[in-house]
Scaffold this active site. Structure first.
Site, short mmCIF file in Angstrom:
data_model
loop_
_atom_site.label_atom_id
_atom_site.label_comp_id
_atom_site.label_asym_id
_atom_site.label_seq_id
_atom_site.Cartn_x
_atom_site.Cartn_y
_atom_site.Cartn_z
N ASN A 62 -8.88 -12.16 61.31
CA ASN A 62 -8.03 -11.90 60.15
C ASN A 62 -7.99 -13.11 59.22
O ASN A 62 -8.03 -14.25 59.67
CB ASN A 62 -6.62 -11.43 60.55
CG ASN A 62 -5.91 -12.34 61.54
OD1 ASN A 62 -6.55 -13.02 62.33
ND2 ASN A 62 -4.59 -12.34 61.49
N GLU A 64 -5.79 -14.43 56.13
CA GLU A 64 -4.56 -14.24 55.36
C GLU A 64 -4.59 -15.01 54.04
O GLU A 64 -5.54 -15.75 53.76
CB GLU A 64 -3.36 -14.66 56.23
CG GLU A 64 -3.23 -13.77 57.47
CD GLU A 64 -1.99 -14.06 58.30
OE1 GLU A 64 -1.31 -15.08 58.06
OE2 GLU A 64 -1.71 -13.24 59.20
N CYS A 73 -7.60 -7.73 57.60
CA CYS A 73 -7.59 -7.69 59.07
C CYS A 73 -8.97 -8.01 59.64
O CYS A 73 -10.02 -7.80 58.99
CB CYS A 73 -7.20 -6.30 59.55
SG CYS A 73 -5.51 -5.83 59.17
N GLU A 75 -10.70 -6.43 61.86
CA GLU A 75 -11.60 -5.28 62.00
C GLU A 75 -12.38 -5.03 60.72
O GLU A 75 -13.57 -4.70 60.75
CB GLU A 75 -10.79 -4.00 62.33
CG GLU A 75 -10.08 -4.05 63.66
CD GLU A 75 -8.66 -4.62 63.58
OE1 GLU A 75 -8.41 -5.52 62.73
OE2 GLU A 75 -7.81 -4.19 64.37
N CYS A 112 -4.29 -1.35 62.65
CA CYS A 112 -3.33 -0.86 61.66
C CYS A 112 -3.89 0.39 60.97
O CYS A 112 -5.07 0.72 61.09
CB CYS A 112 -3.03 -1.95 60.63
SG CYS A 112 -4.31 -2.15 59.38
N CYS A 115 -6.97 -0.11 58.73
CA CYS A 115 -8.19 -0.31 59.51
C CYS A 115 -8.66 1.00 60.15
O CYS A 115 -9.86 1.25 60.24
CB CYS A 115 -7.98 -1.37 60.58
SG CYS A 115 -7.93 -3.03 59.86
#
Ligand code: THU
Length: 161
Positions: A62, A64, A73, A75, A112, A115
């Protein structure tokens, strides 16, 4: 009126020691790559490592941002790299691990919603389900045979036709 039902099953392992050797290797790599997360705001470091059909391994963490919604993210970092570097090659299995620097990391978490949508489209465009292996830094491991099972009644490219 009729009722429809959606159900799916998944495998629960009490630890990564019980996994097939090739899955255990992916889990260890995903745990290790959490170190490469850029997560100064959440302190929640996510690592994803995938094996592709061509034998290549791709990873993501991830990333940020001070403008929080800009973050991405692990993924989707992984799948965007796979799309660029190995275009149209299906992803066989993706292991996802996390290290919560502010708390415990002993139970699996799952992708999430954004994703799930991205992964589902990757399955469709490459015409192959993606196996998911979900875990923390230790403890239980979940294995889900088709990632899109996590997104029933999903919206997809076919709906735009
Ligand atoms: N995150 C992921 O990278 N993957 C997930 O499956 C869940 C959440 C990231 C987003 C954010 O950087 C941090 O974890 C906390 O939500």
């Amino acid at each position: 009126m009729q009722k429809e039902e959606y159900r799916f099953g998944f495998d629960v392992y009490s630890s990564s020691n019980e996994l097939l050797p090739e899955d255990a290797v992916l889990v260890e790599a995903a745990r290790k790559v959490t170190e490469k997360a850029y997560a100064p705001y959440s302190q929640f470091q996510v690592g994803a490592v995938a094996k592709l059909n061509n034998g290549e391994t791709i990873s993501g963490t991830n990333q940020e941002n001070a403008s929080y919604p800009v973050g991405i993210c692990a993924e989707r970092v992984l799948l965007a790299s796979a799309s660029m570097l190995h275009t149209d090659v299906p992803v066989h299995t993706m292991a996802i691990a996390y290290h919560n620097l502010n708390g415990e990391s002993g139970h699996p978490v799952s992708p999430c919603g954004m994703c799930r949508q991205y992964i589902a489209e990757y399955e469709t465009r490459t015409n192959q389900p993606i196996r998911l292996i979900l875990t923390g830094m230790e403890g239980k491991v979940y294995v889900i045979e088709k990632a899109s099972q996590l997104l029933p009644l999903s919206f997809g490219s076919a709906d735009l036709k």
